[in-house]
Design a protein around this motif. Structure first.
Motif, PDB file in Angstrom:
ATOM      1  N   PRO A 163     -12.568 -28.521  45.813  1.00 21.83           N
ATOM      2  CA  PRO A 163     -11.405 -27.634  45.622  1.00 21.83           C
ATOM      3  C   PRO A 163     -11.599 -26.638  44.500  1.00 21.83           C
ATOM      4  O   PRO A 163     -11.126 -25.506  44.563  1.00 21.83           O
ATOM      5  CB  PRO A 163     -10.256 -28.615  45.329  1.00 21.83           C
ATOM      6  N   VAL A 164     -12.317 -27.069  43.432  1.00 24.96           N
ATOM      7  CA  VAL A 164     -12.575 -26.164  42.307  1.00 24.96           C
ATOM      8  C   VAL A 164     -13.544 -25.072  42.739  1.00 24.96           C
ATOM      9  O   VAL A 164     -13.393 -23.903  42.365  1.00 24.96           O
ATOM     10  CB  VAL A 164     -13.125 -26.958  41.103  1.00 24.96           C
ATOM     11  N   ASP A 170     -12.389 -17.928  45.646  1.00 26.61           N
ATOM     12  CA  ASP A 170     -11.206 -17.101  45.896  1.00 26.61           C
ATOM     13  C   ASP A 170     -10.932 -16.142  44.747  1.00 26.61           C
ATOM     14  O   ASP A 170     -10.478 -15.007  44.964  1.00 26.61           O
ATOM     15  CB  ASP A 170      -9.976 -17.983  46.129  1.00 26.61           C
ATOM     16  N   LEU A 171     -11.205 -16.579  43.519  1.00 22.93           N
ATOM     17  CA  LEU A 171     -10.894 -15.761  42.341  1.00 22.93           C
ATOM     18  C   LEU A 171     -12.088 -14.945  41.857  1.00 22.93           C
ATOM     19  O   LEU A 171     -11.970 -14.198  40.877  1.00 22.93           O
ATOM     20  CB  LEU A 171     -10.385 -16.654  41.198  1.00 22.93           C
ATOM     21  N   GLY A 172     -13.233 -15.098  42.516  1.00 20.97           N
ATOM     22  CA  GLY A 172     -14.406 -14.331  42.119  1.00 20.97           C
ATOM     23  C   GLY A 172     -15.025 -14.785  40.816  1.00 20.97           C
ATOM     24  O   GLY A 172     -15.574 -13.977  40.056  1.00 20.97           O
ATOM     25  N   ARG A 189     -10.373 -27.127  37.296  1.00 22.22           N
ATOM     26  CA  ARG A 189      -9.515 -26.038  37.787  1.00 22.22           C
ATOM     27  C   ARG A 189      -9.069 -25.159  36.619  1.00 22.22           C
ATOM     28  O   ARG A 189      -9.046 -23.927  36.732  1.00 22.22           O
ATOM     29  CB  ARG A 189      -8.316 -26.620  38.518  1.00 22.22           C
ATOM     30  N   ASP A 190      -8.728 -25.779  35.474  1.00 20.34           N
ATOM     31  CA  ASP A 190      -8.286 -25.008  34.309  1.00 20.34           C
ATOM     32  C   ASP A 190      -9.398 -24.101  33.793  1.00 20.34           C
ATOM     33  O   ASP A 190      -9.135 -22.986  33.335  1.00 20.34           O
ATOM     34  CB  ASP A 190      -7.815 -25.945  33.194  1.00 20.34           C
ATOM     35  N   ASP A 191     -10.655 -24.577  33.831  1.00 21.70           N
ATOM     36  CA  ASP A 191     -11.773 -23.745  33.392  1.00 21.70           C
ATOM     37  C   ASP A 191     -11.872 -22.479  34.241  1.00 21.70           C
ATOM     38  O   ASP A 191     -12.087 -21.372  33.725  1.00 21.70           O
ATOM     39  CB  ASP A 191     -13.095 -24.522  33.484  1.00 21.70           C
TER      40      ASP A 191
END
Length: 438
Positions: A163-164, A170-172, A189-191
């Protein structure tokens, strides 16, 4: 055909008239490809990457980062045929030179008169004289240079869950460039979210006072809120409900094998409740158009998100056609993309109903202002454990308060009350409501 072409700041939609140059992704002298991202621009709605309209070589950049540019103004010059020889002035011309253009901020820009080529470097790096436009002796072709193959080192192992990795795509975000803060140095995920979030511009200080420029998202939000508040007659109603069963339903959902990698929050049930209630009361999903009311057959569900760039309200298109799992994935993707500043202008326009989740800030509820063109907006407050009368006894229950603001030209008190009641009924017992209404 003109080789040097100026690329103008395009109209990014929805009547936008200007954009701020956030970051140049190329520099003068770079060779670029068709549709390669060349600049990141912040409009009043989103930060977007603009692709190159032509392939070629960057000849000049006309505006520095941080400059606000009007739509239609040139931002970059591209030599679309950099390998062609320079063109001398025609002998039949009048002899007048081309008008000199205004000096550019970066690079040298198009020159007046005959074009010339930059000096080339020899194999050992020593500059050689630039070729002239007239030759008395044909040039001798240089012997081909055979370069040694480049052996790349194997990529370093990146520890990150699927998922990460998907979020990073998705965010590039380049996972290899991050230092993980999770177990064994894994990337969390926070990183990824922190790496994707653009830095907020620092305010200036004058005489001890901080002065923050009003532009971009902040300016658009202010203009829209003033226009909405003084155009649509707002009414706000409140409903406090027991959501203990909904919280337990979410816990059961998280325990399912297919949902273990999905971020499930009470916002998911609030969104589903709104969709079910709109299906029962379609007039809530409409727009005031002066001499008529336009009732939309689709629901583009907007979610108000607080970001580093200010408040943005991206929306999920045709939400009513999504399954619960698809809705969960769409909500998570929408929020993460908004926080990273990567929301596209298309996702910021066309909303038909909005939810603002003030509960994430520990707030009970509020009186939200309608987004322009929408007839209702729901404020979803914090869920708290509170004393509540349940089956004739006072017990500790999970309680929240909903606030519904609506356009009183379209929605009268009866319709607004019925809609809010149905949202509350669904969230009080979502499983029973789904069985009864769907």
């Amino acid at each position: 055909m003109t080789r040097i072409k100026e690329f103008n700041l395009p109209d990014l939609g929805e009547g936008l008239t200007e954009g701020e140059i956030l970051k140049w992704l190329v520099k003068v002298g770079d060779t670029i490809e068709l549709n390669q991202p060349i600049v990141e621009v912040e409009t009043a709605k989103a930060a977007v990457e603009i692709p190159a309209k032509w392939a070629g070589k960057v000849e000049a950049i006309f505006h520095e980062e941080g400059t606000t540019v009007e739509v239609g103004a040139p931002i970059i010059a591209i030599d679309t045929d950099p390998t062609a020889p320079p063109v001398a002035p025609s002998a039949s011309s009048s002899g007048s030179e081309a008008p000199a253009r205004t000096p550019v901020l970066v690079g040298y820009g198009p020159r007046s008169g005959a074009a010339t080529r930059r000096p080339r470097k020899s194999a050992n790096g020593t500059p050689t004289a630039a070729p002239t436009t007239e030759r008395s002796v044909p040039p001798v072709a240089a012997a081909p240079v055979v370069e040694a193959p480049v052996v790349e080192a194997p990529p370093a192992l990146v520890l990150a869950k699927p998922p990460v990795r998907k979020l990073a795509r998705d965010l590039g975000v380049d996972l290899a460039a991050l230092a993980g803060t999770g177990p064994q140095g894994s990337i969390t995920r926070d990183d990824v979210e922190q790496a994707a979030t653009p830095a907020r511009p620092a305010p200036t200080t004058v005489g001890g006072e901080q002065r923050v420029p009003v532009k971009g998202v902040r300016k658009l939000t202010a203009d829209n809120m003033v226009a909405s508040a003084f155009t649509a007659p707002h009414v706000t109603e409140f409903l406090t409900i027991d959501v203990t069963r909904a919280v337990k339903a979410l816990d059961r959902l998280r325990a399912l094998p297919d949902w273990r990698d999905v971020r499930v929050s009470p916002l998911l049930l609030a969104a589903k409740a709104v969709l079910v209630a709109i299906r029962r009361h379609p007039m809530v999903n409409s727009t005031w158009a002066g001499d008529e009311i336009i009732v939309k057959p689709y629901v583009n569900l907007g979610i108000a998100a607080a970001t580093e760039r200010g408040l943005v309200v991206p929306n999920i298109k045709d939400t009513g056609q999504l399954s619960l799992r698809e809705l969960a994935d769409a909500l998570n993707g929408l929020v993460q993309t908004a926080k990273s500043g990567k929301t596209s202008p298309a996702d910021m326009s066309g909303g038909t109903f909005t939810i603002t989740n003030v509960g994430v800030f520990g707030v009970d509820t509020g009186t939200p202002i309608l987004p322009p063109g929408e007839s209702a907006i729901l404020a979803f407050g914090a869920i708290r454990e509170m004393p509540w009368v349940h089956k004739g006894k006072i017990k500790a229950r999970q309680v929240t308060t909903l606030g519904l603001s609506f356009d009183h030209r379209i929605i009268d008190g009866e319709l607004g009350s019925k809609f809010l009641r149905d949202v509350g009924t669904f969230m009080s017992d979502p499983e029973a409501a789904l069985l009864a209404w769907t």
